[in-house]
Scaffold this motif. Sequence first.
Motif, short mmCIF file in Angstrom:
data_model
loop_
_atom_site.label_atom_id
_atom_site.label_comp_id
_atom_site.label_asym_id
_atom_site.label_seq_id
_atom_site.Cartn_x
_atom_site.Cartn_y
_atom_site.Cartn_z
N LEU A 61 -4.77 -2.51 -8.24
CA LEU A 61 -3.53 -3.19 -8.61
C LEU A 61 -3.75 -4.06 -9.84
N ASP A 79 2.25 1.72 -3.43
CA ASP A 79 1.19 2.19 -4.31
C ASP A 79 0.97 3.68 -4.14
N ARG A 119 -0.09 3.33 -12.22
CA ARG A 119 -0.92 2.24 -11.72
C ARG A 119 0.00 1.05 -11.43
N THR A 120 -0.09 0.53 -10.21
CA THR A 120 0.87 -0.46 -9.73
C THR A 120 0.59 -1.85 -10.27
N LYS A 152 1.29 6.44 -7.12
CA LYS A 152 0.12 7.26 -7.49
C LYS A 152 0.50 8.74 -7.56
N ASN A 189 0.82 -1.21 0.00
CA ASN A 189 0.00 0.00 0.00
C ASN A 189 0.86 1.26 0.00
#
Length: 901
Positions: free
Chosen positions: A372, A341, A350-351, A345, A338
């Motif tokens: 994800l 990510d 976009r992961t 962002k 998280n």
Amino acid sequence: MNKIILKNKMRLVTGLILFGFFFPKTQAQNIKLIPQPQELISSEAEFSLKNSQDLWVNSSKHNDFALKQLKDELSEQMGISSELVKSPKKASIILYALDDNPDSKIKKYLPNSEKLQEIGEQGYWLKIEKDQIKLIANTEKGLFYGVQTLRQLIQTAKNKSLPALEITDWPALEYRGWMDDISRGPIPTLEFTKDAIRKLSEYKLNFLNLYTEHTLRNEKFADIAPLDSFTPEEINELEEFAAKYHVVLIGNQQAFGHMEEILNNPFYDEIADNKWNLNPGSPATYEFLDEYLGDAAQAYDHPFFNIGADETDGLGSGKAKALVDSLGMEAVYAMHINKLDEILKKHGKRTMMWGDIAVNHQEIIDRLPKDLIILSWGYDPRDSFDKAILPFKESGFDFMVAPGVRSWSEIYPNLDVAVKNIANYVRDGKEYGSMGMINTAWDDDGETLFNANWHGIVWGAEMAWNPIESQEEARAKEERASRLSAFNKGFDKLFFEMPDDQSIMQSLNKFRELRQIPVFGSMTNASVWGSIFDFYPKEEVEKVATTNKNMLKQATALAQELKEKAKLAGAEKIAIEVARNAAERAAFAAKKNLFILDLQKAHANPEAVSKERIKETRNKLFKELHHLKMDYINIWKAENREYWLAENLNKYDETARELLDLETHVFIDAGQALRPGEMEIRLSTLYPDTEIRYTTNGGEPTKESELYDGSLSITKNAEVKAKAFKDGQEGQISAKYFNVHKALGAKPQIKGRVSTANPAYAAGGPGGLTDGLKGSEDFGDGRWQGYAGQDIEVVLDLKTKTEINEISADFFQRLISWILLPESVEFYVSNNGKNFKKVAVAQNPIDPQDQGLIIENFSSGELKEKARYIKVLVKSMGPLPEWHTGAGKSSFIFLDEIIVK
């Protein structure tokens, strides 16, 4: 007219239909397309290519590149000039992309609206009639892919004529790419990468992922990347180049595990959990990633970005232990993802991440960001990949499937495994709605060359555009075989430009026969580099001789065959040279193994083998090794930068040094147990009148060290080092560390057959379990004994009734390598060697799904026994369980020294 619909219910026999069942036979022999189109209708007519062709294309500059490719193909392949005309009525070849404002004068040439809707954004409609060729697409991208198909038809045309046909085509998967490992060995040059992009776009792949651990330059962290790594400027240059070919670069930077190259630097110790993983418990980790990962994200234009996060071996075994103990591994893993990510962002990304940890610990899945993109990966030839995909599908994640070309650590890629792995994984991915395929080419031991990977990468392009459909494995096998046969014929012609009566693929498939020869190590690089002084178990000697003679004969013949066929190829000769080098390395490994057998005989009996013969063979091997080294340098430089070449050449040099050390190498062997707790150590050389000096305190032996006179024993843990002196020549230092215990030197009787996957897995034969030599964190170090798919029973004779206080052995677990701890270990004692009494059972205390590298000691606990014989019964976990990516295959047991106190 014959209609071929290569989809849905008819898909089962695609290869058979496309390459001969519905076509007129003479045409079928000329039609070779990669990838196969979705729908094709043929007729008996032909389109004759004149010396000059009139082309009409809608005026958008976006289509200029595809037009130039077509004009160049006509000119270079056929010697045909082409001119643009202003009206489609006057054109013999029409190219049109509808996204550039439909023109009323082209409407009558278009297919019906249903076909235009069917081909979508990346598809195309191609109709070749007797007097005209029409290529129509909705977009510039679709037109580009249609041109690639038309180019292939031109490349394989006979007598300047093309078969009349209608193709309606589109990709099954939106994203179709390949991943090249640029961090654990070769880093390709900029020019080679551009050439790879150009080639692979011809087979309709559309993205590249450069797997990165530490090989993207960042001037803020100038001490991380090697000097000849990729730079952000080179990435931008590649993106600009690739755009013409409708290929994008998707960013990649490991940001959790596989960080050892960075964490080995002492200046980054603060952010390390263990030697592999970042520390999620340190604020410094996120300060570092905010810049380092953020800068990597900014180096790429595409909105997707791959953070890796796979194989986080031993998370919480170092500085993050308190955090993992407090929250649990799953919570800590999800927390870190998280945070990564959030960083991405901020840069509009976009992961993407590898899915292995989450699929094996599914409680993680609900804690991950819902946008994800999960990369579901696995490289074994499974009948079904449902279990690797469904956890993410059912949780609502977008995902891609990630098969592999199975080249890593191999002398040459395992084509059979790759074909099934790629075909079935992509099929199942499409079934469950995969966004795409990322076909992986790893470099685990740093030796793999990309020019060995073309078949697997292009087969991936074939499958990602038009997958097989059969779900039941017997039918899927037939479908794969049919498609593969057609693919290989096309690959011969389109990729290698071979004459019609010659085939490179027939030769490359002979590596399958080499792989089936049951030599230790088979076709792995490890079989080339094993020490010439590591002898085989006595019971394996006859088999080793037979199989290596067979390997030598077949590999030598294949190398010569490939050498001759390279002369016939019109393109990609370097890929054939790489295969030829692989066959020569396999032959060299076989010669070396036969030489080891001679050394083994001479070591056991100085009169058994002529010393002159040994020297003569050594000299031939030395010369051949030098040739292989020089050849490897040349084929390496054809694609790669200097980085890591020296590491690979060291393997050649170390083997050369061993060959030169033949007269002065000192063998250090565990001898007989003189009594419990005291073992004889034997020092020897192959040649008489060689002086041996040794130490037992870790010091380096010199001319003044203790002279070995045939008598040496140890009663406590000791590192024995020895050096030989002969005719003014000093040998290399030999060294072994011995752990002393009551079973030291006892000769085990083992029920169970050691694995032949790698020579090191024999650990010197049965005596390797009581020679005092303990294994490291590398299960291939020659100290661990490996057994596949079986229980193991070991009986030790201590020679005399002995007080026994504890019996134990170490075992290894690494899921990714299919190695599991045993289910249990049972301990027995006896005074007559026949009637055994069970005295203890050690159950496996570790969760079989625990990731990472685990070494666990299985102990009897405290005992108060007196006995002469000991039996250790190791219970295997059996086949790999359903949750494992290799489900149903044999698991391995790796055990180390059996210690008796």
